[in-house]
Design an enzyme around this catalytic site. Structure first.
Site, PDB file in Angstrom:
ATOM      1  N   ARG A 271       5.706 -13.141   9.297  1.00 37.17           N
ATOM      2  CA  ARG A 271       6.325 -11.842   9.054  1.00 37.17           C
ATOM      3  C   ARG A 271       7.793 -11.870   9.451  1.00 37.17           C
ATOM      4  NH1 ARG A 271       3.064  -7.324   9.024  1.00 37.17           N
ATOM      5  NH2 ARG A 271       4.493  -5.963  10.123  1.00 37.17           N
TER       6      ARG A 271
ATOM      7  N   LYS B 293       4.534   0.427   8.990  1.00 37.95           N
ATOM      8  CA  LYS B 293       4.622   1.742   8.346  1.00 37.95           C
ATOM      9  C   LYS B 293       3.940   2.821   9.171  1.00 37.95           C
ATOM     10  CE  LYS B 293       3.161  -0.043   4.565  1.00 37.95           C
ATOM     11  NZ  LYS B 293       2.476  -0.182   3.297  1.00 37.95           N
TER      12      LYS B 293
ATOM     13  N   GLU C  72       0.876  -1.176   0.000  1.00 42.16           N
ATOM     14  CA  GLU C  72       0.000   0.000   0.000  1.00 42.16           C
ATOM     15  C   GLU C  72       0.912   1.224   0.000  1.00 42.16           C
ATOM     16  OE1 GLU C  72      -2.724   0.327   3.303  1.00 42.16           O
ATOM     17  OE2 GLU C  72      -3.524   2.220   2.520  1.00 42.16           O
TER      18      GLU C  72
HETATM   19  P1  ATP Z   1       2.816  -2.307   7.548  1.00 39.71           P
HETATM   20  O1  ATP Z   1       2.251  -2.812   8.823  1.00 39.71           O
HETATM   21  O2  ATP Z   1       4.259  -1.969   7.620  1.00 39.71           O
HETATM   22  O3  ATP Z   1       2.014  -1.218   6.915  1.00 39.71           O
HETATM   23  P2  ATP Z   1       1.585  -3.950   5.698  1.00 39.71           P
HETATM   24  O4  ATP Z   1       1.496  -5.424   5.624  1.00 39.71           O
HETATM   25  O5  ATP Z   1       0.342  -3.219   6.031  1.00 39.71           O
HETATM   26  O6  ATP Z   1       2.760  -3.587   6.611  1.00 39.71           O
HETATM   27  P3  ATP Z   1       1.701  -3.562   2.936  1.00 39.71           P
HETATM   28  O7  ATP Z   1       2.152  -2.396   2.165  1.00 39.71           O
HETATM   29  O8  ATP Z   1       0.265  -3.911   2.896  1.00 39.71           O
HETATM   30  O9  ATP Z   1       2.171  -3.328   4.381  1.00 39.71           O
HETATM   31  O10 ATP Z   1       2.586  -4.848   2.610  1.00 39.71           O
HETATM   32  C1  ATP Z   1       2.924  -5.247   1.334  1.00 39.71           C
HETATM   33  C2  ATP Z   1       3.328  -6.686   1.377  1.00 39.71           C
HETATM   34  O11 ATP Z   1       4.451  -6.846   2.222  1.00 39.71           O
HETATM   35  C3  ATP Z   1       2.237  -7.576   1.927  1.00 39.71           C
HETATM   36  O12 ATP Z   1       2.153  -8.727   1.125  1.00 39.71           O
HETATM   37  C4  ATP Z   1       2.698  -7.912   3.304  1.00 39.71           C
HETATM   38  O13 ATP Z   1       2.255  -9.176   3.701  1.00 39.71           O
HETATM   39  C5  ATP Z   1       4.207  -7.867   3.148  1.00 39.71           C
HETATM   40  N1  ATP Z   1       4.845  -7.535   4.422  1.00 39.71           N
HETATM   41  C6  ATP Z   1       4.609  -6.452   5.187  1.00 39.71           C
HETATM   42  N2  ATP Z   1       5.341  -6.500   6.312  1.00 39.71           N
HETATM   43  C7  ATP Z   1       6.050  -7.650   6.257  1.00 39.71           C
HETATM   44  C8  ATP Z   1       6.987  -8.288   7.125  1.00 39.71           C
HETATM   45  N3  ATP Z   1       7.339  -7.729   8.285  1.00 39.71           N
HETATM   46  N4  ATP Z   1       7.521  -9.466   6.730  1.00 39.71           N
HETATM   47  C9  ATP Z   1       7.181 -10.024   5.562  1.00 39.71           C
HETATM   48  N5  ATP Z   1       6.308  -9.477   4.707  1.00 39.71           N
HETATM   49  C10 ATP Z   1       5.743  -8.309   5.040  1.00 39.71           C
HETATM   50 MG    MG Z   2      -1.307  -3.099   4.783  1.00 32.60          MG
END
Ligand code: ATP
Ligand code: MG
Length: 559
Positions: free
Chosen positions: A262, A272, A37
């Site tokens: 994760r 984020k 995102e």
């Molecule tokens: P955040 O909590 O940092 O916003 P998010 O999962 O909401 O993380 P996204 O931008 O939706 O962030 O993530 C993009 C992709 O990265 C998704 O497929 C998510 O599963 C993966 N991802 C995010 N954080 C991790 C992590 N700590 N380890 C592995 N994959 C991750």
């Molecule tokens: Mg997300």
């Protein structure tokens, strides 16, 4: 290391994918996607997912899309899109197609209409609050909405008018019609579309209904022909709605979702939303602050993309959540830098030495190699030597303990690549602080060896005072004082910020050879640590060096 250490390490996802490819399970080549995102910069956790998705596509001759999961009009921004693309490229990957979930709004709307026509979705006019309250609990079923049995025609009409902007935010939502008593709470008639009169960063005011994550995500995968949708464990319960939607929408051989743990590292935060707080509340200088666990921050800190690959490869991919210890990460960073960066000399906390028997005004150029013997790279530079030199304050002790082999009154020590010197005199100011050391050098020891074979135990680094480059050195350390700053939800994670995560040395002395390298160059400052020439704050007159990592795990010693 074994001979096949370049082969990717196996894991349960790789096994499944290998089988897919072998049996042509989906009737099309492997297709994965990385779906960030655009509401912040990528962090080290995202890199785990990137390495996995792009790595599998590369290994199995598949495709991989970079898809911006941009369905929230409030938090998304084009600057994040640009940063994310730069970071994925920096990691060494190319995507097949750049896609945006927001490009599918029309298709999602058509799917919504189809679901309504087939009695699989309805417009609910309860507030989101009411919907939440009537969802039931894990142990009790939810209550059907009074609007659940609306006619198809009425639903279609309301849906059309929702899209046309006839209603204010929250007046209606579109819900899937599944089962209000479903054991998986997510399946209790989940919301699909809601009204948001807000400007979207790409589409402006074209839409006032926005899909929820579950509605957009799986269907975006299906539209793109993805085969395996890899996501993190927190989406485990969403798998049911994922499968329900791609199947009800009528996709053949739809993608399937697989979850993995994760990536998380001690002393770092990978969210984020929280990283944005650090930026907004100015705890750090920006998303690319070298203390940030963002890829932009790590890049500025001097970490290489190869180190990040090697790190996640060593951690592996599994379903069991684990936090990785910081030394494991730092080990990967050091390991990579050790084999590639030149060694130079820099004095961080200088004290001056005057070589009383060295001719005044003379400067000689000494040969020095850039790499130690165990690094298979070659290169040399000249290091100027003169009557006045800087050494580290720590390398001199007036009254040395037994095991101290460096400089002390009357003691002889080796200046790396230069001469043996002997300390003759300690000059102090009125308060008794040492201001200067007066030493003699032995002209017969050029290069550092005594022709008579006498033994000198200590070797120290130094920089010519006549030719030293005055530099700012930024010593970065872990950003938090505790391994898991998010462990306790009642305590704000910012209370655990490390007050000494950055120590600035205003006037370090660096050998002049560094000026011939472009900013961004990485080094080992001998005996001190790995550093990178900061590409943003440096000026030609005054370079800035960021410490990437120390030479050893200094915390291990403390313990
Ligand atoms: P955040 O909590 O940092 O916003 P998010 O999962 O909401 O993380 P996204 O931008 O939706 O962030 O993530 C993009 C992709 O990265 C998704 O497929 C998510 O599963 C993966 N991802 C995010 N954080 C991790 C992590 N700590 N380890 C592995 N994959 C991750
Ligand atoms: Mg997300």
């Amino acid at each position: 290391m074994s001979a096949d250490s370049d082969a990717p390490r196996n894991n349960f996802i790789r096994e499944l994918v290998a089988e897919d490819v072998e049996t042509n399970r989906f009737g099309r080549p492997l297709a994965t996607r990385f779906p960030p995102e655009p509401n912040g910069f990528l962090h080290i956790g995202h890199a785990k997912s990137i390495v996995l998705n792009f790595g599998l596509a590369r290994e199995f001759g598949g495709r991989v899309n970079l898809r911006f999961d941009d369905t929230n009009p409030f938090t998304e921004d084009m600057k994040y899109v640009a940063a994310i693309k730069e970071d994925v490229k920096w990691l060494g990957f190319e995507w097949n197609e750049e896609r945006y979930a927001s490009d599918y709004f029309e298709q999602l709307y058509e799917i919504a209409q189809r679901l309504v026509k087939r009695g699989k979705a309805y417009v609910d006019s309860q507030t989101e609050e009411e919907i939440r309250e009537r969802r039931g609990t894990v142990t009790t079923p939810g209550t059907d909405s009074p609007n659940r049995e609306r006619s198809v025609d009425e639903n279609l009409d309301l849906l059309r008018r929702m899209r046309a902007g006839e209603f204010p935010d929250g007046a209606h939502v579109l819900r899937a019609k599944i089962d209000m008593a479903h054991p998986n709470m997510i399946m209790r008639d989940p919301l699909l579309l809601r009204i948001r009169h807000a400007s979207h960063y790409r589409l402006g005011d074209a839409w006032c209904i926005y899909p929820l994550y579950d509605f957009a995500h799986g269907l975006s995968d299906a539209i793109e022909g993805i085969t395996r949708s890899l996501c993190t464990l927190e989406f485990k319960d969403n798998r049911d709605i994922y499968e329900w939607l791609v199947s009800e929408a009528g996709f053949d051989n739809p993608p399937t979702q697989i979850e993995f743990a994760r990536g998380e590292i001690d002393y770092m935060i990978v969210s984020k939303r929280k990283l944005l707080r650090l930026v907004n509340e100015k705890y750090v200088t920006g998303w690319d602050d070298p203390r940030m666990p963002t890829l932009a921050g790590m890049r500025r800190r001097g970490v290489t993309p190869e180190a990040i690959h090697a790190f996640w490869e060593s951690v592996g991919v599994a379903r069991k959540p684990v936090r990785t210890e910081l030394p494991t990460f730092e080990h990967a960073v050091r390991n990579d830098l050790n084999m590639r960066v030149p060694r130079v000399m820099a004095v961080l906390n200088p004290i001056k030495i005057v070589l009383t028997n060295y001719p005044e005004g003379e400067v000689e150029e000494l040969d020095a190699s850039y790499y130690p013997h165990d690094v298979p790279l070659e290169g040399t530079r000249k290091v100027p030597f003169s009557r006045e030199i800087w050494i580290e304050r720590d390398d001199f002790i007036e009254d040395p303990p037994k095991k101290f082999f460096r400089l002390a009154p009357g003691r002889e020590v080796r200046l790396r690549y230069a001469y043996l010197i002997t300390c003759q005199d300690v000059v102090k100011d009125a308060e008794g602080n040492i201001v200067e050391l007066r030493c003699t050098y032995d002209p017969a020891t050029r290069g550092g060896d005594a022709p008579d074979g006498r033994k000198v135990q200590g070797t120290i680094h130094w920089v010519s005072a006549a030719r030293a480059v005055d530099a700012e050195v930024r010593l970065y350390d872990r950003l938090f004082t505790v391994p898991d700053p998010e462990a306790n939800e009642d305590e704000d994670f910012t209370t655990f910020l490390n007050p000494s995560s950055l120590v600035v040395i205003e006037h370090a002395k660096v050998e002049p050879s560094v000026l011939s390298d472009p900013p961004g160059s990485r080094y080992q400052f001998e005996r001190t640590g790995y550093f990178v020439h900061d590409a943003i704050d440096s000026t030609p007159e005054r370079p800035v060096f960021n410490r990437t990592v120390t030479l050893r795990d200094s915390y291990a010693k403390l313990k």
